[in-house]
Structure formats: C-alpha cells, structure tokens
Design a protein around this motif. Sequence first.
Motif, PDB file in Angstrom:
ATOM      1  N   SER A 227       0.846  -1.191   0.000  1.00 23.40           N
ATOM      2  CA  SER A 227       0.000   0.000   0.000  1.00 23.40           C
ATOM      3  C   SER A 227       0.878   1.236   0.000  1.00 23.40           C
ATOM      4  CB  SER A 227      -0.895   0.020   1.240  1.00 23.40           C
ATOM      5  OG  SER A 227      -1.812  -1.034   1.193  1.00 23.40           O
ATOM      6  N   TYR A 228       0.501   2.208  -0.826  1.00 23.72           N
ATOM      7  CA  TYR A 228       1.267   3.444  -0.933  1.00 23.72           C
ATOM      8  C   TYR A 228       0.370   4.641  -0.670  1.00 23.72           C
ATOM      9  CZ  TYR A 228       4.658   0.423  -3.173  1.00 23.72           C
ATOM     10  OH  TYR A 228       5.537  -0.600  -3.440  1.00 23.72           O
ATOM     11  N   PHE A 229       0.938   5.650  -0.006  1.00 25.57           N
ATOM     12  CA  PHE A 229       0.255   6.888   0.335  1.00 25.57           C
ATOM     13  C   PHE A 229      -0.104   7.669  -0.931  1.00 25.57           C
ATOM     14  CE2 PHE A 229       0.449  11.439   1.273  1.00 25.57           C
ATOM     15  CZ  PHE A 229      -0.398  11.535   2.364  1.00 25.57           C
ATOM     16  N   VAL A 230      -1.277   8.316  -0.899  1.00 25.23           N
ATOM     17  CA  VAL A 230      -1.673   9.212  -1.988  1.00 25.23           C
ATOM     18  C   VAL A 230      -2.310  10.461  -1.391  1.00 25.23           C
ATOM     19  CG1 VAL A 230      -3.917   8.077  -2.334  1.00 25.23           C
ATOM     20  CG2 VAL A 230      -2.917   9.440  -4.175  1.00 25.23           C
ATOM     21  N   PHE A 231      -1.930  11.630  -1.888  1.00 18.84           N
ATOM     22  CA  PHE A 231      -2.487  12.912  -1.456  1.00 18.84           C
ATOM     23  C   PHE A 231      -3.337  13.462  -2.594  1.00 18.84           C
ATOM     24  CE2 PHE A 231      -1.958  17.526  -0.388  1.00 18.84           C
ATOM     25  CZ  PHE A 231      -2.623  17.473   0.823  1.00 18.84           C
ATOM     26  N   TYR A 232      -4.407  14.157  -2.267  1.00 17.81           N
ATOM     27  CA  TYR A 232      -5.357  14.604  -3.289  1.00 17.81           C
ATOM     28  C   TYR A 232      -4.726  15.425  -4.408  1.00 17.81           C
ATOM     29  CZ  TYR A 232      -5.774  19.550  -2.085  1.00 17.81           C
ATOM     30  OH  TYR A 232      -5.532  20.877  -1.923  1.00 17.81           O
ATOM     31  N   LYS A 233      -3.664  16.145  -4.129  1.00 18.53           N
ATOM     32  CA  LYS A 233      -3.020  16.960  -5.169  1.00 18.53           C
ATOM     33  C   LYS A 233      -2.383  16.103  -6.261  1.00 18.53           C
ATOM     34  CE  LYS A 233      -2.176  21.135  -2.552  1.00 18.53           C
ATOM     35  NZ  LYS A 233      -1.200  22.118  -2.103  1.00 18.53           N
TER      36      LYS A 233
ATOM     37  N   LEU B 188       5.124   6.021  -8.864  1.00 18.40           N
ATOM     38  CA  LEU B 188       5.662   6.121  -7.515  1.00 18.40           C
ATOM     39  C   LEU B 188       6.810   7.118  -7.499  1.00 18.40           C
ATOM     40  CD1 LEU B 188       5.811   2.436  -6.224  1.00 18.40           C
ATOM     41  CD2 LEU B 188       4.229   4.241  -5.536  1.00 18.40           C
ATOM     42  N   ALA B 189       6.896   7.866  -6.407  1.00 13.26           N
ATOM     43  CA  ALA B 189       7.988   8.816  -6.213  1.00 13.26           C
ATOM     44  C   ALA B 189       8.364   8.826  -4.740  1.00 13.26           C
ATOM     45  CB  ALA B 189       7.568  10.217  -6.661  1.00 13.26           C
ATOM     46  N   GLN B 190       9.597   9.207  -4.465  1.00 19.34           N
ATOM     47  CA  GLN B 190      10.053   9.294  -3.086  1.00 19.34           C
ATOM     48  C   GLN B 190       9.464  10.534  -2.436  1.00 19.34           C
ATOM     49  OE1 GLN B 190      11.952   6.904  -1.558  1.00 19.34           O
ATOM     50  NE2 GLN B 190      11.511   8.038   0.296  1.00 19.34           N
ATOM     51  N   GLY B 191       8.761  10.342  -1.331  1.00 18.47           N
ATOM     52  CA  GLY B 191       8.218  11.450  -0.550  1.00 18.47           C
ATOM     53  C   GLY B 191       9.010  11.611   0.734  1.00 18.47           C
ATOM     54  N   LYS B 192       8.531  12.473   1.631  1.00 19.20           N
ATOM     55  CA  LYS B 192       9.224  12.701   2.900  1.00 19.20           C
ATOM     56  C   LYS B 192       9.319  11.441   3.753  1.00 19.20           C
ATOM     57  CE  LYS B 192       6.686  16.332   3.975  1.00 19.20           C
ATOM     58  NZ  LYS B 192       6.124  17.424   4.778  1.00 19.20           N
ATOM     59  N   ASN B 193       8.280  10.602   3.671  1.00 15.69           N
ATOM     60  CA  ASN B 193       8.225   9.420   4.531  1.00 15.69           C
ATOM     61  C   ASN B 193       8.246   8.112   3.756  1.00 15.69           C
ATOM     62  OD1 ASN B 193       7.992  10.965   6.940  1.00 15.69           O
ATOM     63  ND2 ASN B 193       5.864  11.362   6.430  1.00 15.69           N
TER      64      ASN B 193
ATOM     65  N   LEU C 267       7.979   5.964  -0.265  1.00 10.93           N
ATOM     66  CA  LEU C 267       7.350   6.022  -1.586  1.00 10.93           C
ATOM     67  C   LEU C 267       5.901   6.459  -1.476  1.00 10.93           C
ATOM     68  CD1 LEU C 267       8.735   2.746  -3.180  1.00 10.93           C
ATOM     69  CD2 LEU C 267       9.387   5.102  -3.736  1.00 10.93           C
ATOM     70  N   GLN C 268       5.453   7.257  -2.454  1.00  8.80           N
ATOM     71  CA  GLN C 268       4.056   7.678  -2.509  1.00  8.80           C
ATOM     72  C   GLN C 268       3.608   7.769  -3.955  1.00  8.80           C
ATOM     73  OE1 GLN C 268       4.447  11.461  -0.409  1.00  8.80           O
ATOM     74  NE2 GLN C 268       4.079  12.526  -2.316  1.00  8.80           N
ATOM     75  N   CYS C 269       2.292   7.737  -4.131  1.00 12.35           N
ATOM     76  CA  CYS C 269       1.703   7.788  -5.470  1.00 12.35           C
ATOM     77  C   CYS C 269       1.654   9.220  -5.980  1.00 12.35           C
ATOM     78  CB  CYS C 269       0.284   7.227  -5.438  1.00 12.35           C
ATOM     79  SG  CYS C 269       0.197   5.529  -4.858  1.00 12.35           S
ATOM     80  N   ILE C 270       2.012   9.387  -7.261  1.00  8.48           N
ATOM     81  CA  ILE C 270       1.873  10.670  -7.939  1.00  8.48           C
ATOM     82  C   ILE C 270       1.229  10.418  -9.299  1.00  8.48           C
ATOM     83  CG2 ILE C 270       3.840  11.721  -6.749  1.00  8.48           C
ATOM     84  CD1 ILE C 270       5.423  11.340  -9.420  1.00  8.48           C
ATOM     85  N   ASN C 271       0.775  11.478  -9.930  1.00  9.62           N
ATOM     86  CA  ASN C 271       0.165  11.381 -11.264  1.00  9.62           C
ATOM     87  C   ASN C 271      -0.881  10.265 -11.307  1.00  9.62           C
ATOM     88  OD1 ASN C 271       1.812  13.479 -12.204  1.00  9.62           O
ATOM     89  ND2 ASN C 271       3.440  12.047 -12.681  1.00  9.62           N
ATOM     90  N   VAL C 272      -1.857  10.365 -10.415  1.00  8.68           N
ATOM     91  CA  VAL C 272      -2.889   9.328 -10.274  1.00  8.68           C
ATOM     92  C   VAL C 272      -4.044   9.624 -11.228  1.00  8.68           C
ATOM     93  CG1 VAL C 272      -4.516   8.246  -8.687  1.00  8.68           C
ATOM     94  CG2 VAL C 272      -2.265   8.982  -7.863  1.00  8.68           C
ATOM     95  N   TYR C 273      -4.388   8.622 -12.036  1.00  7.84           N
ATOM     96  CA  TYR C 273      -5.497   8.702 -12.980  1.00  7.84           C
ATOM     97  C   TYR C 273      -6.478   7.583 -12.679  1.00  7.84           C
ATOM     98  CZ  TYR C 273      -2.487  11.746 -15.742  1.00  7.84           C
ATOM     99  OH  TYR C 273      -1.670  12.766 -16.157  1.00  7.84           O
ATOM    100  N   ILE C 274      -7.753   7.905 -12.626  1.00  8.22           N
ATOM    101  CA  ILE C 274      -8.784   6.895 -12.422  1.00  8.22           C
ATOM    102  C   ILE C 274      -8.966   6.123 -13.725  1.00  8.22           C
ATOM    103  CG2 ILE C 274     -11.237   6.515 -11.936  1.00  8.22           C
ATOM    104  CD1 ILE C 274     -11.073   9.099 -10.198  1.00  8.22           C
ATOM    105  N   ASP C 275      -9.027   4.806 -13.623  1.00 10.86           N
ATOM    106  CA  ASP C 275      -9.260   3.945 -14.783  1.00 10.86           C
ATOM    107  C   ASP C 275     -10.769   3.829 -14.972  1.00 10.86           C
ATOM    108  OD1 ASP C 275      -9.467   2.047 -16.742  1.00 10.86           O
ATOM    109  OD2 ASP C 275      -8.129   0.608 -15.790  1.00 10.86           O
ATOM    110  N   HIS C 276     -11.328   4.733 -15.752  1.00  9.23           N
ATOM    111  CA  HIS C 276     -12.786   4.785 -15.945  1.00  9.23           C
ATOM    112  C   HIS C 276     -13.315   3.557 -16.681  1.00  9.23           C
ATOM    113  CE1 HIS C 276     -13.186   8.803 -14.300  1.00  9.23           C
ATOM    114  NE2 HIS C 276     -12.088   9.122 -14.963  1.00  9.23           N
ATOM    115  N   ASP C 277     -12.468   2.822 -17.382  1.00  3.73           N
ATOM    116  CA  ASP C 277     -12.884   1.622 -18.105  1.00  3.73           C
ATOM    117  C   ASP C 277     -13.049   0.412 -17.196  1.00  3.73           C
ATOM    118  OD1 ASP C 277     -12.870   2.989 -20.513  1.00  3.73           O
ATOM    119  OD2 ASP C 277     -10.788   2.434 -20.936  1.00  3.73           O
ATOM    120  N   LYS C 278     -12.421   0.422 -16.024  1.00  5.58           N
ATOM    121  CA  LYS C 278     -12.405  -0.747 -15.142  1.00  5.58           C
ATOM    122  C   LYS C 278     -13.270  -0.582 -13.893  1.00  5.58           C
ATOM    123  CE  LYS C 278      -9.325  -3.152 -17.408  1.00  5.58           C
ATOM    124  NZ  LYS C 278      -9.573  -4.431 -17.995  1.00  5.58           N
ATOM    125  N   GLN C 279     -14.090   0.446 -13.808  1.00  9.75           N
ATOM    126  CA  GLN C 279     -14.902   0.659 -12.626  1.00  9.75           C
ATOM    127  C   GLN C 279     -15.938  -0.441 -12.477  1.00  9.75           C
ATOM    128  OE1 GLN C 279     -13.632   2.998 -10.540  1.00  9.75           O
ATOM    129  NE2 GLN C 279     -12.201   3.035 -12.235  1.00  9.75           N
ATOM    130  N   GLY C 280     -16.071  -0.931 -11.248  1.00  8.53           N
ATOM    131  CA  GLY C 280     -17.053  -1.953 -10.969  1.00  8.53           C
ATOM    132  C   GLY C 280     -16.629  -3.355 -11.333  1.00  8.53           C
TER     133      GLY C 280
END
Length: 74
Positions: free
Chosen positions: A26-32, A52-57, A59-72
């Motif tokens: 599991s990796y941290f993600v911030f709304y920005k 993934l990118a190195q954050g202060k604490n 690895l964390q998620c960056i450039n997050v895109y929702i996969d609208h084709d795979k919902q549900g």
Amino acid sequence: MRTGTVKQFDKNSAFGFIDDDLTHSSYFVFYKSIKEQGYKSLEVGQRVYYQLAQGKNGLQCINVYIDHDKQGEN
C-alpha cells in the motif's frame, strides 16, 4: 505506469492509500496527486493508474489517474 486499487481515502483529510497490483503493498496518496478535472477525490475500490515517487516518509503515489474503463470490475 503502475496499476492498483484504492484501499482507503479520507475526503476530509484529503489523503489515502492505494494497493499496488504488482507488489501488493500500500502506498500513500495525497489529493493533489489526482489528475482529474474538478473535485479531486478517490473512492474505495476504484482502479487507478499512477507512478511512484520518493516522498518525505517513503514512496508515494503521484500522477494518479482513475481507470474509468475498469470501474465496478473488482
């Protein structure tokens, strides 16, 4: 890009965690880091693409895109 599933996201605190499909970690993600138009939030169970990118604490998620084709399809 990596793929995963939103494990948790607190709209009030504007952060959460994404479970990685490959490592099952599991990796941290911030709304920005969410690259969607309008209000930026994630829902538990949503499929996403991200990097993934190195954050202060660690690895964390960056450039997050929702996969609208795979919902549900969990």
